[in-house]
Design a protein around this motif. Sequence first.
Motif, mmCIF file in Angstrom:
data_model
loop_
_atom_site.group_PDB
_atom_site.id
_atom_site.type_symbol
_atom_site.label_atom_id
_atom_site.label_comp_id
_atom_site.label_asym_id
_atom_site.label_seq_id
_atom_site.Cartn_x
_atom_site.Cartn_y
_atom_site.Cartn_z
ATOM 1 N N TYR A 192 -116.486 51.743 -54.859
ATOM 2 C CA TYR A 192 -116.687 53.173 -54.619
ATOM 3 C C TYR A 192 -118.161 53.530 -54.478
ATOM 4 O O TYR A 192 -118.522 54.698 -54.470
ATOM 5 C CB TYR A 192 -116.052 53.993 -55.742
ATOM 6 C CG TYR A 192 -116.370 53.516 -57.135
ATOM 7 C CD1 TYR A 192 -117.559 53.881 -57.781
ATOM 8 C CD2 TYR A 192 -115.497 52.666 -57.794
ATOM 9 C CE1 TYR A 192 -117.839 53.435 -59.046
ATOM 10 C CE2 TYR A 192 -115.779 52.216 -59.081
ATOM 11 C CZ TYR A 192 -116.946 52.602 -59.706
ATOM 12 O OH TYR A 192 -117.235 52.152 -60.961
ATOM 13 N N GLY A 193 -119.058 52.529 -54.351
ATOM 14 C CA GLY A 193 -120.449 52.784 -54.006
ATOM 15 C C GLY A 193 -121.425 52.746 -55.139
ATOM 16 O O GLY A 193 -122.635 52.792 -54.916
ATOM 17 N N GLY A 194 -120.991 52.716 -56.396
ATOM 18 C CA GLY A 194 -121.919 52.704 -57.510
ATOM 19 C C GLY A 194 -122.569 51.337 -57.696
ATOM 20 O O GLY A 194 -122.178 50.334 -57.094
ATOM 21 N N ALA A 195 -123.600 51.300 -58.557
ATOM 22 C CA ALA A 195 -124.316 50.057 -58.817
ATOM 23 C C ALA A 195 -123.486 49.161 -59.730
ATOM 24 O O ALA A 195 -122.820 49.625 -60.656
ATOM 25 C CB ALA A 195 -125.667 50.348 -59.456
ATOM 26 N N LEU A 196 -123.544 47.857 -59.459
ATOM 27 C CA LEU A 196 -122.849 46.855 -60.264
ATOM 28 C C LEU A 196 -123.833 45.741 -60.584
ATOM 29 O O LEU A 196 -124.363 45.096 -59.677
ATOM 30 C CB LEU A 196 -121.636 46.306 -59.517
ATOM 31 C CG LEU A 196 -120.938 45.101 -60.146
ATOM 32 C CD1 LEU A 196 -120.384 45.457 -61.522
ATOM 33 C CD2 LEU A 196 -119.828 44.586 -59.245
ATOM 34 N N VAL A 197 -124.084 45.517 -61.872
ATOM 35 C CA VAL A 197 -124.967 44.451 -62.326
ATOM 36 C C VAL A 197 -124.118 43.456 -63.115
ATOM 37 O O VAL A 197 -123.430 43.834 -64.073
ATOM 38 C CB VAL A 197 -126.105 44.994 -63.214
ATOM 39 C CG1 VAL A 197 -126.992 43.854 -63.686
ATOM 40 C CG2 VAL A 197 -126.924 46.029 -62.456
ATOM 41 N N THR A 198 -124.156 42.199 -62.698
ATOM 42 C CA THR A 198 -123.378 41.143 -63.358
ATOM 43 C C THR A 198 -124.349 40.095 -63.905
ATOM 44 O O THR A 198 -125.235 39.642 -63.179
ATOM 45 C CB THR A 198 -122.396 40.485 -62.391
ATOM 46 O OG1 THR A 198 -121.609 41.505 -61.765
ATOM 47 C CG2 THR A 198 -121.471 39.525 -63.135
ATOM 48 N N ILE A 199 -124.160 39.732 -65.168
ATOM 49 C CA ILE A 199 -125.013 38.761 -65.818
ATOM 50 C C ILE A 199 -124.136 37.593 -66.296
ATOM 51 O O ILE A 199 -123.050 37.804 -66.850
ATOM 52 C CB ILE A 199 -125.753 39.356 -67.047
ATOM 53 C CG1 ILE A 199 -126.400 40.689 -66.670
ATOM 54 C CG2 ILE A 199 -126.783 38.397 -67.565
ATOM 55 C CD1 ILE A 199 -126.993 41.412 -67.851
ATOM 56 N N PHE A 200 -124.624 36.382 -66.064
ATOM 57 C CA PHE A 200 -123.923 35.172 -66.492
ATOM 58 C C PHE A 200 -124.790 34.413 -67.489
ATOM 59 O O PHE A 200 -125.973 34.208 -67.247
ATOM 60 C CB PHE A 200 -123.598 34.277 -65.292
ATOM 61 C CG PHE A 200 -122.679 34.922 -64.277
ATOM 62 C CD1 PHE A 200 -121.309 34.814 -64.385
ATOM 63 C CD2 PHE A 200 -123.215 35.643 -63.223
ATOM 64 C CE1 PHE A 200 -120.481 35.399 -63.456
ATOM 65 C CE2 PHE A 200 -122.398 36.236 -62.284
ATOM 66 C CZ PHE A 200 -121.008 36.120 -62.412
ATOM 67 N N PHE A 201 -124.177 34.006 -68.601
ATOM 68 C CA PHE A 201 -124.856 33.219 -69.621
ATOM 69 C C PHE A 201 -124.032 31.963 -69.918
ATOM 70 O O PHE A 201 -122.788 31.998 -69.845
ATOM 71 C CB PHE A 201 -125.032 34.020 -70.921
ATOM 72 C CG PHE A 201 -126.013 35.144 -70.833
ATOM 73 C CD1 PHE A 201 -127.371 34.878 -70.887
ATOM 74 C CD2 PHE A 201 -125.589 36.444 -70.695
ATOM 75 C CE1 PHE A 201 -128.295 35.918 -70.808
ATOM 76 C CE2 PHE A 201 -126.496 37.486 -70.620
ATOM 77 C CZ PHE A 201 -127.852 37.213 -70.668
ATOM 78 N N PRO A 202 -124.694 30.865 -70.301
ATOM 79 C CA PRO A 202 -123.937 29.672 -70.714
ATOM 80 C C PRO A 202 -123.312 29.891 -72.089
ATOM 81 O O PRO A 202 -123.864 30.584 -72.947
ATOM 82 C CB PRO A 202 -124.994 28.569 -70.734
ATOM 83 C CG PRO A 202 -126.287 29.276 -70.956
ATOM 84 C CD PRO A 202 -126.158 30.605 -70.275
ATOM 85 N N VAL A 203 -122.139 29.291 -72.286
ATOM 86 C CA VAL A 203 -121.457 29.383 -73.573
ATOM 87 C C VAL A 203 -122.138 28.453 -74.573
ATOM 88 O O VAL A 203 -122.497 27.309 -74.241
ATOM 89 C CB VAL A 203 -119.968 29.012 -73.423
ATOM 90 C CG1 VAL A 203 -119.275 29.008 -74.791
ATOM 91 C CG2 VAL A 203 -119.272 29.996 -72.481
ATOM 92 N N ALA A 204 -122.351 28.931 -75.774
ATOM 93 C CA ALA A 204 -122.976 28.106 -76.821
ATOM 94 C C ALA A 204 -122.029 26.979 -77.204
ATOM 95 O O ALA A 204 -120.825 27.201 -77.413
ATOM 96 C CB ALA A 204 -123.299 28.960 -78.047
ATOM 97 N N GLU A 205 -122.558 25.757 -77.248
ATOM 98 C CA GLU A 205 -121.746 24.606 -77.615
ATOM 99 C C GLU A 205 -121.642 24.491 -79.131
ATOM 100 O O GLU A 205 -122.613 24.754 -79.836
ATOM 101 C CB GLU A 205 -122.341 23.336 -77.007
ATOM 102 C CG GLU A 205 -122.373 23.365 -75.485
ATOM 103 C CD GLU A 205 -122.948 22.090 -74.923
ATOM 104 O OE1 GLU A 205 -123.371 21.228 -75.726
ATOM 105 O OE2 GLU A 205 -122.960 21.934 -73.677
#
Length: 512
Positions: A499-512
């Motif tokens: 619908y036009g709004g801003a989308l920020v996606t962050i990816f982090f590694p899973v802690a082992e």
Amino acid sequence: MGRAMPLRAQDADQDVLVVSGDPPELIKNAVLDRPKTLFRYLPWVFLLLIFGLAIFLSVIIGDRARGFILSKQYAFASLLAENLNHQIYRRFIMPTLVGFGQVDLSRQEQHERLDQLVEQAIHGLNVLELNIFDQSGLIAYSTNENLTGRAGLASPAVHLAMGGANTLFNLDIKVRPWQVFFNPNLEEGDIILRATHSLRAESRLAPGTAADSSMPVLGVLEFRQDITNDLLSVRGFQWSIIGITLVSCGLIFSLLFAFLRRAEQALAARAEERDRLQTRLHQNEKLAGMGRVMAGIAHEIRNPLGIIRSSAELLLRRVRNEEEKNPGSLSPDILQAIHDESLRLSKTMNDFLDYASPRAPRQESVDLGEVMDQAAAFMRSEFERRGIRLSWLPPEKSLLLTLGDKDLLYRAVYNLLSNSIQALEGRTNGEIRMEAGRTDKEIRLRIQDNGPGFALQDRRSYLEPFFTTKTGGSGLGLTLVESIIKSHHGRLELDNTDYGGALVTIFFPVAE
């Protein structure tokens, strides 16, 4: 002008012949540099000669080896053809004539018997296809069922064999001749040996007798064998010759190259000096960048301080005026202005300082769901004041664990929420959504709003220092967020919602 006269210039160590009109030093340098130039290219010329010699020897020896292997293949194919002639005549034609009165391969029992006999005779001999032509040139039998009964496929070798010629051989090569030596992707079936042999009756039925050339020709045998692997072994032999030749001459080349290294010491010294100049230039560029940063800081500090000063003066006047009428009264708007501008000044200062000297993150177990929950709770009053609805469902505890610095991660989430709030300035029904999830290897955080969104053509520019589309912004917010995320081995993606709004996606590694 008269003709130039040769002059002799006496040097301390040598005589150098110069010509009047030319600078003596240039001629001297040219004379001295000439052997250096020749010496510089001598090892490479020597290497090319070695390689050329290795190629020549490998071609000569490989050609001999190839001829030897082909002669062995021809001999083997000839023996195989005679054996097939003997087996077919002794174990198929004669019994079939006795049992049926004639050979008719259209009858299934005869065809199956011949098929079984051929399969036993060529089993394990790498025969790709075997055809039996009758005297009219028709394929009476073939291991390829699609060819049985077809006419017009007889090659010139088949006609020659029908006339009584001995075993004939042809090479079917699917690649060009030079590719046999250089192409590393040769596959089985690229080089085929085709043998054509007359199918004759045998004069005697005693064991061990062969077909007599005086006996009539009953048909023609033609079979194809794949000899790609045999010729590939020859190619390997040729390349081994090249390798051995190059390795044996490597020592000589190394010695010549060592002398070349001495000649390059002067160039190395010049390169070192150039590197020092480049380092100094980079330092100057850093200083210039710091100057720009300081100019930006001064610019950002000046305006908020002016507002704070004027607001404080106005507040002071009002306090003095109201003190006489109503002691203790104070305008909330003025206080709010002081608070907002001082808060913006503090954030700007922190952004510049973090950009100038970022700190390394601690390596502790951090629950990212808890970080987002705390940031949302801290800013809840701001959401309510601006009429922004927050959609956030905290996940279960210990579900989104990663290694990092909780303070830095909190600041990254806080900055993203602040950006969303600023994007929704002046909008009614503003909404911010926060989501969190994970897979086996990654944790995904998403923050989206229903604001104007990003200009996707400038997507990369949003992460560059000092780039901003907001009035009064420092242009360091997303830059610092990306820096924090990268220091935690994560990645940041900017996009727009449906619908036009801003989308920020962050990816982090899973802690082992």
